[in-house]
Design an enzyme around this catalytic site. Structure first.
Site, mmCIF file in Angstrom:
data_model
loop_
_atom_site.group_PDB
_atom_site.id
_atom_site.type_symbol
_atom_site.label_atom_id
_atom_site.label_comp_id
_atom_site.label_asym_id
_atom_site.label_seq_id
_atom_site.Cartn_x
_atom_site.Cartn_y
_atom_site.Cartn_z
ATOM 1 N N ASP A 33 -7.512 58.031 -45.899
ATOM 2 C CA ASP A 33 -6.986 59.031 -46.829
ATOM 3 C C ASP A 33 -8.134 59.542 -47.701
ATOM 4 O O ASP A 33 -8.985 58.759 -48.125
ATOM 5 C CB ASP A 33 -5.895 58.398 -47.698
ATOM 6 C CG ASP A 33 -5.081 59.426 -48.453
ATOM 7 O OD1 ASP A 33 -5.646 60.115 -49.329
ATOM 8 O OD2 ASP A 33 -3.877 59.549 -48.167
ATOM 9 N N ASN A 89 6.689 58.559 -47.177
ATOM 10 C CA ASN A 89 7.312 59.452 -48.152
ATOM 11 C C ASN A 89 8.210 60.400 -47.377
ATOM 12 O O ASN A 89 7.777 61.008 -46.398
ATOM 13 C CB ASN A 89 6.250 60.226 -48.928
ATOM 14 C CG ASN A 89 5.343 59.316 -49.732
ATOM 15 O OD1 ASN A 89 5.773 58.292 -50.230
ATOM 16 N ND2 ASN A 89 4.090 59.686 -49.829
ATOM 17 N N GLN A 96 6.301 63.532 -50.596
ATOM 18 C CA GLN A 96 5.785 64.014 -49.312
ATOM 19 C C GLN A 96 5.209 65.406 -49.508
ATOM 20 O O GLN A 96 5.889 66.304 -49.998
ATOM 21 C CB GLN A 96 6.886 64.036 -48.244
ATOM 22 C CG GLN A 96 6.362 64.392 -46.869
ATOM 23 C CD GLN A 96 7.432 64.319 -45.785
ATOM 24 O OE1 GLN A 96 8.608 64.093 -46.049
ATOM 25 N NE2 GLN A 96 7.009 64.509 -44.546
ATOM 26 N N VAL A 98 2.842 66.669 -46.903
ATOM 27 C CA VAL A 98 2.584 67.161 -45.552
ATOM 28 C C VAL A 98 3.815 66.814 -44.727
ATOM 29 O O VAL A 98 4.154 65.644 -44.569
ATOM 30 C CB VAL A 98 1.316 66.521 -44.937
ATOM 31 C CG1 VAL A 98 1.104 67.030 -43.522
ATOM 32 C CG2 VAL A 98 0.094 66.804 -45.804
ATOM 33 N N HIS A 102 4.106 60.734 -41.184
ATOM 34 C CA HIS A 102 2.915 59.890 -41.248
ATOM 35 C C HIS A 102 3.220 58.686 -42.118
ATOM 36 O O HIS A 102 4.075 58.729 -42.994
ATOM 37 C CB HIS A 102 1.712 60.661 -41.803
ATOM 38 C CG HIS A 102 1.914 61.225 -43.168
ATOM 39 N ND1 HIS A 102 2.693 62.346 -43.411
ATOM 40 C CD2 HIS A 102 1.449 60.825 -44.384
ATOM 41 C CE1 HIS A 102 2.693 62.611 -44.705
ATOM 42 N NE2 HIS A 102 1.948 61.693 -45.326
ATOM 43 N N HIS A 104 1.506 55.613 -44.596
ATOM 44 C CA HIS A 104 0.372 55.177 -45.403
ATOM 45 C C HIS A 104 0.251 53.664 -45.250
ATOM 46 O O HIS A 104 1.213 52.940 -45.522
ATOM 47 C CB HIS A 104 0.598 55.497 -46.885
ATOM 48 C CG HIS A 104 0.709 56.947 -47.181
ATOM 49 N ND1 HIS A 104 -0.336 57.678 -47.707
ATOM 50 C CD2 HIS A 104 1.748 57.814 -47.031
ATOM 51 C CE1 HIS A 104 0.054 58.931 -47.875
ATOM 52 N NE2 HIS A 104 1.311 59.042 -47.477
#
Length: 123
Positions: A33, A89, A96, A98, A102, A104
């Site tokens: 990230d 998220n 969130q 994006v 995905h 994390h």
């Protein structure tokens, strides 16, 4: 139906945007990230833009979700002591930004360090 712009993750997958890639397979990519919230902060991303969030992924392709979680575990083993938080998220109100599913992977970097409860997600 109007076409939408590819997500930043799709652009990373396509090689249009550089990333510090730590894992790359046929269906999943993982990279560091750019604004880490923990000593180890990796993003694990399916290469398909088909699913906006984890609930869509779970309903549409549970095998891909299982592969994503297994990849997260493998990366936590490789980049820290194997203990990790896995965060999805889901929705703008949950942070969130994006809308390409995905995960994390957040972890201390081992050596007796740990993430303490309450250290992430401060309002």
């Amino acid at each position: 139906m109007a076409e939408t712009e590819p997500s930043i993750f799709s652009r990373i997958i396509a090689g249009e945007i550089p990333a510090d890639v730590v894992f790359d397979s046929e269906r999943i990519i993982a990279f560091r990230d750019i604004a880490p919230q923990a000593p180890v902060h990796l993003l694990v991303v399916p290469k398909t833009e088909q699913y906006r969030d984890v609930t869509e992924l779970a309903a549409g392709d549970p095998e891909l979700l299982a592969e994503l979680v297994a990849t997260a575990k493998r990366l936590a083993d490789e980049h820290s002591d194997g203990d990790f938080r896995l965060v999805f998220n889901t929705g703008a109100g949950a942070g969130q930004t994006v809308f390409h599913v995905h995960a994390h992977v957040l972890s201390a970097n081992g050596g007796g360090h740990s993430l303490q409860e309450g250290t992430l997600g401060q309002l």
